[in-house]
Scaffold this motif. Structure first.
Motif, PDB file in Angstrom:
ATOM      1  N   GLU A  27       0.847  -1.195   0.000  1.00 53.31           N
ATOM      2  CA  GLU A  27       0.000   0.000   0.000  1.00 53.31           C
ATOM      3  C   GLU A  27       0.883   1.245   0.000  1.00 53.31           C
ATOM      4  OE1 GLU A  27      -3.155  -0.250  -0.298  1.00 53.31           O
ATOM      5  OE2 GLU A  27      -3.795  -2.159   0.575  1.00 53.31           O
ATOM      6  N   ASN A  99     -13.984  -2.249   7.198  1.00 51.68           N
ATOM      7  CA  ASN A  99     -14.402  -1.753   5.886  1.00 51.68           C
ATOM      8  C   ASN A  99     -14.396  -0.224   5.832  1.00 51.68           C
ATOM      9  OD1 ASN A  99     -15.722  -2.235   3.153  1.00 51.68           O
ATOM     10  ND2 ASN A  99     -17.282  -0.997   4.149  1.00 51.68           N
ATOM     11  N   ALA A 102     -10.839   1.018   5.583  1.00 47.00           N
ATOM     12  CA  ALA A 102     -10.303   0.726   4.250  1.00 47.00           C
ATOM     13  C   ALA A 102     -10.784   1.760   3.239  1.00 47.00           C
ATOM     14  CB  ALA A 102     -10.716  -0.680   3.815  1.00 47.00           C
ATOM     15  N   THR A 103     -12.071   2.088   3.310  1.00 53.24           N
ATOM     16  CA  THR A 103     -12.631   3.089   2.396  1.00 53.24           C
ATOM     17  C   THR A 103     -12.052   4.465   2.675  1.00 53.24           C
ATOM     18  OG1 THR A 103     -14.708   1.836   2.239  1.00 53.24           O
ATOM     19  CG2 THR A 103     -14.779   4.161   1.604  1.00 53.24           C
ATOM     20  N   SER A 108      -6.871  -1.791   0.988  1.00 54.10           N
ATOM     21  CA  SER A 108      -7.696  -2.993   0.943  1.00 54.10           C
ATOM     22  C   SER A 108      -8.216  -3.353   2.336  1.00 54.10           C
ATOM     23  CB  SER A 108      -6.893  -4.168   0.387  1.00 54.10           C
ATOM     24  OG  SER A 108      -5.899  -4.582   1.321  1.00 54.10           O
ATOM     25  N   ASN A 109      -9.295  -4.158   2.360  1.00 57.13           N
ATOM     26  CA  ASN A 109      -9.828  -4.616   3.644  1.00 57.13           C
ATOM     27  C   ASN A 109      -8.812  -5.481   4.388  1.00 57.13           C
ATOM     28  OD1 ASN A 109     -12.207  -3.319   2.973  1.00 57.13           O
ATOM     29  ND2 ASN A 109     -13.508  -5.019   3.576  1.00 57.13           N
ATOM     30  N   ASN A 110      -8.044  -6.285   3.651  1.00 61.53           N
ATOM     31  CA  ASN A 110      -7.033  -7.121   4.301  1.00 61.53           C
ATOM     32  C   ASN A 110      -5.976  -6.256   4.994  1.00 61.53           C
ATOM     33  OD1 ASN A 110      -8.209  -9.532   3.545  1.00 61.53           O
ATOM     34  ND2 ASN A 110      -6.986  -9.754   1.686  1.00 61.53           N
ATOM     35  N   SER A 111      -5.551  -5.199   4.306  1.00 62.89           N
ATOM     36  CA  SER A 111      -4.569  -4.297   4.911  1.00 62.89           C
ATOM     37  C   SER A 111      -5.158  -3.587   6.121  1.00 62.89           C
ATOM     38  CB  SER A 111      -4.103  -3.250   3.884  1.00 62.89           C
ATOM     39  OG  SER A 111      -3.419  -3.866   2.807  1.00 62.89           O
ATOM     40  N   SER A 112      -6.441  -3.191   6.015  1.00 61.60           N
ATOM     41  CA  SER A 112      -7.107  -2.528   7.135  1.00 61.60           C
ATOM     42  C   SER A 112      -7.173  -3.445   8.351  1.00 61.60           C
ATOM     43  CB  SER A 112      -8.520  -2.087   6.718  1.00 61.60           C
ATOM     44  OG  SER A 112      -9.205  -1.489   7.803  1.00 61.60           O
TER      45      SER A 112
END
Length: 432
Positions: A27, A99, A102-103, A108-112
């Motif tokens: 990221e 989520n 992430a937004t 990404s959601n995985n990174s979040s």
């Protein structure tokens, strides 16, 4: 206790960890930093609201023995220990929090989710170390956590509120509305009590919210103080960077910069003119980029039929577009800095949306060092990007690449490294 937990965490979430996390997760550093800034108040507030939760207190007490602070990124990758704690804090709202962050941060959601584990680990580990160093028992740890309710609101970054994090009503004891820049206390039904001031020497008012003589609230002076604390914290957390937004003109491929560099501060309450990622419309597909940045200007040019109507290659040499984020590691021609991949992916998307468009890549260095070596390095870097784009199926659209070394550098070699950064760049122009 009046200790601010944030003071304990400062040494754990600095720029070095942001850079390392960005590389590990693929990221941008700005996205990682933005996500951490949003997760921190949620985690601290959640712990404050669960200050008497035995599982939380046990986790903090045992944190030093688990070596959490010694390897935060390794800890965040293995969430078996922290997942139960997060479920205790957020329950079925955990997915909504991940989520929303992430937004908000453009990751990404995985990174979040990984960063949520990291922030939680840093917080639990820091408090655990402090408790061990100061011989705090669980009752004292509970009091320390409970004290944090008064500072959670100061951690909210601009544009983010607890309500927007989709975490329900876990903040039931105190509600904050960052969107309106106010702090609201939950009201309770209480019998009205008439209070009179003692006239005796040393008489005092009861310890409760009062109004000033002109009828104003105590928040008139307290709110600016809290906001100042928030600004100071986020200025500390971020490393101020210099980003460049340049529009260039070329005569026979000789590049001259028109616009000056703009000093920006990433993802903080801006004290200077800040640039933040926005949605850039590519024919209905949204790309993350700067308004007025490379993607925005290239798409605008293509939509205007500027490329379609260009008679030949010579008519396109006046339009170079500098990459905002694509940078190579010092002295390397094949290793990109963390955060570079996203803008290269955006360029791929643009070229695939306009398959008739063709481009050329240019590389540039500053005035330091041997010029022959500078030309060689910039040539190899431009070729690297050309080859990478070709591997994405764009061979026919990337006509060439060239390195110019420091030929068109504008900043003297004796200037500071940050000042010379404007000359170290990669650029792209349309070609025919």
């Amino acid at each position: 206790m009046s200790l601010n937990i944030i003071d304990l965490i400062k040494g754990q979430l600095g720029s070095a960890l942001v850079t390392q996390a960005a590389m590990q997760l693929g990221e941008s550093e700005s996205g990682i930093s933005k996500a951490i800034g949003g997760l921190l108040p949620a985690v601290v507030g959640g712990l404050a609201n669960n200050s008497d939760n035995p599982a939380i207190l046990d986790a903090i007490s045992s944190a030093p023995s688990q070596g959490v602070l010694g390897n935060l990124l390794g800890f965040s990758a293995n969430d078996s220990w922290v997942s139960n704690l997060l479920t205790s804090i957020f329950g079925d709202k955990l997915g909504g929090l991940i989520n929303s962050i992430a937004t908000y941060a453009g990751i990404s959601n995985n990174s979040s989710a990984t960063l949520l584990n990291l922030v939680t680990g840093a917080t639990i580990g820091s408090v655990g170390k402090y408790a061990t160093d100061n011989n705090l028992d669980k009752s004292e740890i509970s009091n320390l956590l409970n004290d944090q309710k008064g500072v959670v609101s100061t951690l909210l970054p601009t544009g983010l509120s607890l309500a927007s994090l989709n975490i329900g009503d876990w903040d039931k004891g105190y509600k904050f509305d960052n969107d309106n820049d106010t702090i609201k206390q939950t009201t309770h039904e209480e019998p009205k009590i008439e209070v009179t001031r003692s006239t005796a020497e040393g008489g005092t008012f009861p310890d409760r919210a009062t109004t000033t003589s002109d009828g104003g609230s105590i928040w008139k002076w307290l709110l600016p103080l809290l906001l100042l604390i928030a600004i100071s914290y986020f200025l500390w957390k971020q490393c101020e960077k210099k980003e460049t937004t340049t529009t260039t003109s070329v005569a026979g491929d000789s590049l001259s910069t028109i616009n000056d560099t703009a000093a920006v501060q990433n993802d903080t309450t801006a004290m200077t003119t800040a640039r933040t990622d926005e949605d850039i419309d590519l024919n209905g597909t949204m790309l993350k980029g700067y308004r007025g940045g490379m993607e925005d200007r290239m798409i605008t040019f293509l939509k205007s039929d500027g490329y379609k109507n260009a008679a030949d290659d010579a008519s396109l040499k006046d339009g170079w577009y500098d990459f905002d984020h694509v940078n190579f590691k010092m002295g390397s021609a094949n290793e990109l800095e963390a955060g570079s991949q996203g803008q290269l992916d955006n360029l791929v998307a643009i070229l695939k949306a306009y398959p008739d468009a063709k481009i050329k890549i240019g590389g540039y260095t500053d005035k330091t060092g041997d010029e022959a070596a500078n030309v060689k390095l910039s040539t190899e870097r431009a070729a690297y990007i050309k080859d990478w784009l070709s591997k994405q199926g764009l061979q026919s659209q990337v006509l060439g690449s060239e390195g110019y070394g420091s030929k068109y550098a504008t900043v003297d070699a004796s200037a500071s490294d940050s000042e010379r950064a404007i000359d170290r760049k990669m650029s792209v122009r349309f070609a025919k």
